[in-house]
Design an enzyme around this catalytic site. Structure first.
Site, mmCIF file in Angstrom:
data_model
loop_
_atom_site.group_PDB
_atom_site.id
_atom_site.type_symbol
_atom_site.label_atom_id
_atom_site.label_comp_id
_atom_site.label_asym_id
_atom_site.label_seq_id
_atom_site.Cartn_x
_atom_site.Cartn_y
_atom_site.Cartn_z
ATOM 1 N N LYS A 11 0.832 -1.206 0.000
ATOM 2 C CA LYS A 11 0.000 0.000 0.000
ATOM 3 C C LYS A 11 0.869 1.260 0.000
ATOM 4 O O LYS A 11 2.075 1.210 0.274
ATOM 5 C CB LYS A 11 -0.936 -0.024 1.210
ATOM 6 N N TYR A 51 -12.342 -1.999 -3.855
ATOM 7 C CA TYR A 51 -12.864 -2.276 -2.514
ATOM 8 C C TYR A 51 -14.388 -2.171 -2.459
ATOM 9 O O TYR A 51 -14.945 -1.901 -1.396
ATOM 10 C CB TYR A 51 -12.231 -1.309 -1.508
ATOM 11 N N ASN A 114 -2.056 0.297 6.710
ATOM 12 C CA ASN A 114 -1.612 -0.993 7.254
ATOM 13 C C ASN A 114 -0.751 -1.795 6.272
ATOM 14 O O ASN A 114 -0.744 -3.024 6.305
ATOM 15 C CB ASN A 114 -2.789 -1.795 7.819
ATOM 16 N N HIS A 117 -2.081 -5.375 1.333
ATOM 17 C CA HIS A 117 -3.359 -6.051 1.068
ATOM 18 C C HIS A 117 -3.040 -7.456 0.589
ATOM 19 O O HIS A 117 -2.043 -7.665 -0.113
ATOM 20 C CB HIS A 117 -4.143 -5.325 -0.039
ATOM 21 N N GLU A 128 -9.336 -10.348 -8.020
ATOM 22 C CA GLU A 128 -8.402 -9.248 -7.751
ATOM 23 C C GLU A 128 -7.198 -9.296 -8.698
ATOM 24 O O GLU A 128 -6.692 -8.252 -9.119
ATOM 25 C CB GLU A 128 -7.935 -9.309 -6.297
HETATM 26 P P1 GDP Z 1 -7.669 -6.999 5.100
HETATM 27 O O1 GDP Z 1 -8.095 -8.112 4.177
HETATM 28 O O2 GDP Z 1 -6.930 -7.502 6.324
HETATM 29 O O3 GDP Z 1 -6.928 -5.885 4.402
HETATM 30 O O4 GDP Z 1 -9.024 -6.369 5.681
HETATM 31 P P2 GDP Z 1 -10.450 -6.070 4.983
HETATM 32 O O5 GDP Z 1 -10.527 -6.626 3.597
HETATM 33 O O6 GDP Z 1 -11.506 -6.460 5.965
HETATM 34 O O7 GDP Z 1 -10.487 -4.471 4.885
HETATM 35 C C1 GDP Z 1 -9.811 -3.788 3.855
HETATM 36 C C2 GDP Z 1 -9.082 -2.628 4.460
HETATM 37 O O8 GDP Z 1 -10.038 -1.718 5.004
HETATM 38 C C3 GDP Z 1 -8.169 -2.991 5.626
HETATM 39 O O9 GDP Z 1 -6.880 -3.393 5.239
HETATM 40 C C4 GDP Z 1 -8.137 -1.704 6.421
HETATM 41 O O10 GDP Z 1 -7.159 -0.788 5.893
HETATM 42 C C5 GDP Z 1 -9.529 -1.126 6.188
HETATM 43 N N1 GDP Z 1 -10.406 -1.486 7.316
HETATM 44 C C6 GDP Z 1 -10.967 -2.690 7.594
HETATM 45 N N2 GDP Z 1 -11.714 -2.647 8.723
HETATM 46 C C7 GDP Z 1 -11.614 -1.368 9.174
HETATM 47 C C8 GDP Z 1 -12.154 -0.671 10.300
HETATM 48 O O11 GDP Z 1 -12.896 -1.231 11.121
HETATM 49 N N3 GDP Z 1 -11.815 0.655 10.416
HETATM 50 C C9 GDP Z 1 -11.013 1.299 9.538
HETATM 51 N N4 GDP Z 1 -10.723 2.600 9.726
HETATM 52 N N5 GDP Z 1 -10.479 0.672 8.456
HETATM 53 C C10 GDP Z 1 -10.774 -0.641 8.280
#
Ligand code: GDP
Length: 143
Positions: A11, A51, A114, A117, A128
């Site tokens: 990222k 997303y 973070n 991805h 994807e």
């Molecule tokens: P990943 O697969 O671990 O990246 O997580 P997800 O697919 O659930 O979410 C995509 C991205 O959205 C994550 O990497 C985070 O940057 C963001 N995200 C997910 N859950 C949250 C949340 O509860 N709060 C915030 N601020 N960002 C979130």
């Protein structure tokens, strides 16, 4: 275990910190091979399409602006059990919960910034990968 392909994105926060090499080293040392790669700054609309599954979530706007805030490095990783292995190397979504030694524990600043991805299922990996790369751009490393 089977050979799989998965989409990884380094990222914009991690690209800006110049830790691309450290992250790819972790993949390679754990048996994952890069079979396609591109550095690209997504538009907010492109990030939104990538997303789309999160469109109803309260963090969607922040996620799309963060993901389009600078260049990101999209790549396809290939190897045994690649989807779960990549997720394991990444660590938990929230870096505060990420296990020591994972990419997010070492390089993520927040749940938004973070670092990486990774696809979370075979179906999402296929979709994807197709979002970023054409079939002809995938250079299988399996003999
Ligand atoms: P990943 O697969 O671990 O990246 O997580 P997800 O697919 O659930 O979410 C995509 C991205 O959205 C994550 O990497 C985070 O940057 C963001 N995200 C997910 N859950 C949250 C949340 O509860 N709060 C915030 N601020 N960002 C979130």
């Amino acid at each position: 275990m089977a050979v799989q392909r998965t989409l990884s994105i380094i990222k914009p926060d991690a690209v800006a910190k110049n830790v691309v090499g450290d992250i790819i080293r972790r993949f390679e040392e754990n048996g994952l091979s890069v079979i396609a790669v591109r550095l690209q700054q997504l538009s907010a609309a492109e990030a939104g399409r990538f997303y789309a599954v999160h469109a109803e979530r309260p963090f969607y706007g922040d996620l799309c602006s963060f993901m389009s805030s600078g260049p990101a490095l999209a790549m396809v990783l290939e190897g045994q059990n690649a989807i779960a292995l990549n997720r394991q190397l990444m660590g938990a979504t929230n870096p505060k919960e990420a296990e020591a030694g994972t990419i997010r524990a070492d390089h993520a600043d927040s749940i938004d910034a973070n670092a990486v991805h990774g696809s979370d299922s075979a179906e999402n990996a296929a979709n994807e990968i197709a979002f970023f790369f054409a079939d002809l751009e995938l250079n299988s490393r399996i003999a």
